[in-house]
Write a protein that holds these residues in place. Structure first.
Motif, PDB file in Angstrom:
ATOM      1  N   UNK A  36       0.836  -1.208   0.000  1.00 45.30           N
ATOM      2  CA  UNK A  36       0.000   0.000   0.000  1.00 45.30           C
ATOM      3  C   UNK A  36       0.870   1.258   0.000  1.00 45.30           C
ATOM      4  N   UNK A  37       1.942   1.225   0.785  1.00 42.08           N
ATOM      5  CA  UNK A  37       2.848   2.379   0.842  1.00 42.08           C
ATOM      6  C   UNK A  37       3.558   2.554  -0.498  1.00 42.08           C
TER       7      UNK A  37
ATOM      8  N   UNK B 268      -3.665   8.672  -2.478  1.00 45.03           N
ATOM      9  CA  UNK B 268      -2.309   8.397  -1.992  1.00 45.03           C
ATOM     10  C   UNK B 268      -2.251   8.544  -0.476  1.00 45.03           C
ATOM     11  N   UNK B 269      -2.778   9.662   0.015  1.00 43.48           N
ATOM     12  CA  UNK B 269      -2.831   9.891   1.465  1.00 43.48           C
ATOM     13  C   UNK B 269      -3.528   8.723   2.160  1.00 43.48           C
ATOM     14  N   UNK B 270      -4.647   8.311   1.579  1.00 48.00           N
ATOM     15  CA  UNK B 270      -5.471   7.275   2.205  1.00 48.00           C
ATOM     16  C   UNK B 270      -4.741   5.927   2.247  1.00 48.00           C
ATOM     17  N   UNK B 271      -3.974   5.623   1.205  1.00 48.66           N
ATOM     18  CA  UNK B 271      -3.241   4.352   1.198  1.00 48.66           C
ATOM     19  C   UNK B 271      -2.111   4.366   2.219  1.00 48.66           C
ATOM     20  N   UNK B 272      -1.421   5.500   2.328  1.00 47.62           N
ATOM     21  CA  UNK B 272      -0.371   5.609   3.347  1.00 47.62           C
ATOM     22  C   UNK B 272      -0.998   5.446   4.726  1.00 47.62           C
ATOM     23  N   UNK B 273      -2.069   6.188   4.946  1.00 50.67           N
ATOM     24  CA  UNK B 273      -2.758   6.125   6.229  1.00 50.67           C
ATOM     25  C   UNK B 273      -3.270   4.712   6.521  1.00 50.67           C
ATOM     26  N   UNK B 274      -3.852   4.088   5.491  1.00 52.37           N
ATOM     27  CA  UNK B 274      -4.436   2.762   5.710  1.00 52.37           C
ATOM     28  C   UNK B 274      -3.376   1.697   6.001  1.00 52.37           C
TER      29      UNK B 274
END
Lengths: 297, 297
Positions: free
Chosen positions: B75-76, B114-120
């Motif tokens: 994901x990152x 992108x933000x959401x995948x890093x966060x997730x």
């Protein structure tokens, strides 16, 4: 302790810890560290960290155990502002009376500075945040709460619906309510919940604080919408009426200005009721609620 | 087990788990979940999760304990590609032969996806990632490693120096090396290290795997630079020679093509030497190294 003293002392402490925790501006590659520092130290009121610390104080927490989390929340809040201000999103050149990150550092660095602050929040919580706990499950729970609050079922979800609702003349109260509960409310609530979680508060206490936080978070946003109409440009440090220009969903637009004032008052009252079982030890939380609802900027 | 069987089985497992872990595409707000799914399932080889699982296998780990972390790394990696492709960064319209995220969903949603995948990634590690550990300090260590590897002293640092080095004709080997060790190498190394950490490998084992990972990560990037010159556009699914057009720093440009081939071979050899103490149980790691260095795309 008066609220003013609490706010002054703890804001200073948070500012000092943010300086200590963040990579130094002069560290390579300097461009990203300068951009991170610029927005973190661009005049934020540190409201979310103050709420975390106030919730911790209520349950007698050691400040040292809470501070990395309080600061991490502020880093996440700051990243969300940097990305929200980008040309592809709100396209704001001014925030708190200063040029926004992408205006100063360029869009590329601003995007990466936002990424870096989000990432660093988790680096901070998983390193400095766990040092003072014998059972690592407690800080892990808090980190997980923060992650959920910042994600697509929390803050990012609110940002997405906000974007998708622009230019939509038929936006309803349910949608406005979703946006605010998620875009602002989720991280607001997490700020207070993790203060309680990290202090090993009981389930009953956690529930009271959660209700307080949810009501207050919504009140904060309703007041924000009202101030955007009534506020004075200089006090707010941003372009007044901008939400309306952007055709953003706001409470006054949906329910009217007078009704928005009444709604903010009701939420304020409900927030105070949620913590009415506590004695003097919850006075800071009460006064914080008063200050948030009665603020002028 | 042959490498082909290992790769096929584990890639399927990772794909299946990514589907299971990610919020469903149909969940509100759908725009962000669709954008996340689009890039996560855009044909990635799952190299990093495979490395995590291979390292775990070497020390007899239960796959169930490793998979949330292996998926989080992917994901990152995916978030970094989405943000790298943005108009303000590399401005790429094509990735693995498909339109990039912002082309399909718009820049605003691409930034938030992108933000959401890093966060997730952090949400996943701090929730599903800890369920199978009695001592939460082990998963916390792994999460902290991932955060460091993705941050400004890791991947983001590499992205920043990469951006700042474009159009710089005088770029030196030290800078190219910094970019690659950080932009690709840091997360690559973390993928392997967390496989060992989560399997409670000894400090000596962790050091061997770290050297293997660092050499292999660098070899991966040197080969990437070589393929960008020699590769066939169709095989790579991206515009060949793009790095050169962008005046990006690459190994062939600094040290020459022949020397780059020799450098990749030397790194390959050093990666294998680092794990030469192990017997057959490390064959998958050896074959993975061979495949990575000898790949054609």
């Amino acid at each position: 302790m008066s609220l003013d003293v609490f706010m002054k002392n703890n804001k200073n402490l948070v500012d000092q810890k943010l300086q200590e925790y963040l990579p130094n501006k002069s560290e390579y590659p300097t461009a990203i560290h300068e951009a991170m520092h610029y927005s973190v130290f661009a005049g934020g009121k540190r409201l979310r960290p103050l709420l975390t610390l106030a919730a911790g104080d209520l349950f007698g927490a050691n400040k040292k155990t809470i501070l990395p989390f309080a600061c991490a929340i502020e880093l996440i809040h700051t990243y969300s502002l940097i990305h929200d201000d980008l040309p592809a999103l709100d396209n704001d050149d001014l925030r708190r009376g200063k040029s926004t990150n992408h205006v100063v550092f360029g869009e590329d660095i601003a995007i990466l500075a936002g990424d870096a602050l989000l990432n660093y929040a988790f680096e901070l919580m998983t390193s400095k945040g766990v040092e003072n706990f014998t059972d690592a499950r407690t800080p892990l729970w808090a980190i997980s709460e923060v992650a959920k609050a910042s994600g697509t079922k929390g803050m990012i979800g609110g940002q997405v619906v906000d974007i998708k609702s622009e230019k939509n003349a038929d936006i309803d109260l349910e949608t406005v309510s979703y946006i605010h509960k998620h875009k602002t409310g989720a991280l607001f609530t997490a700020s207070i919940r993790i203060g309680a979680i990290l202090s090993q508060a009981s389930q009953a206490d956690l529930e009271k604080l959660t209700t307080y936080a949810q009501k207050l978070g919504l009140a904060f946003q309703v007041v924000d919408d009202i101030l955007d109409i009534e506020g004075d440009e200089q006090k707010l440090g941003k372009t007044v009426g901008k939400d309306d220009d952007n055709e953003k969903a706001t409470y006054p637009k949906i329910m009217g200005l007078k009704e928005s004032h009444e709604y903010a008052s009701r939420l304020h009252h409900e927030a105070l009721t949620a913590i009415s079982d506590y004695g003097e030890e919850a006075n800071i939380l009460r006064e914080l609620a008063n200050k948030i609802v009665n603020r002028e900027k």
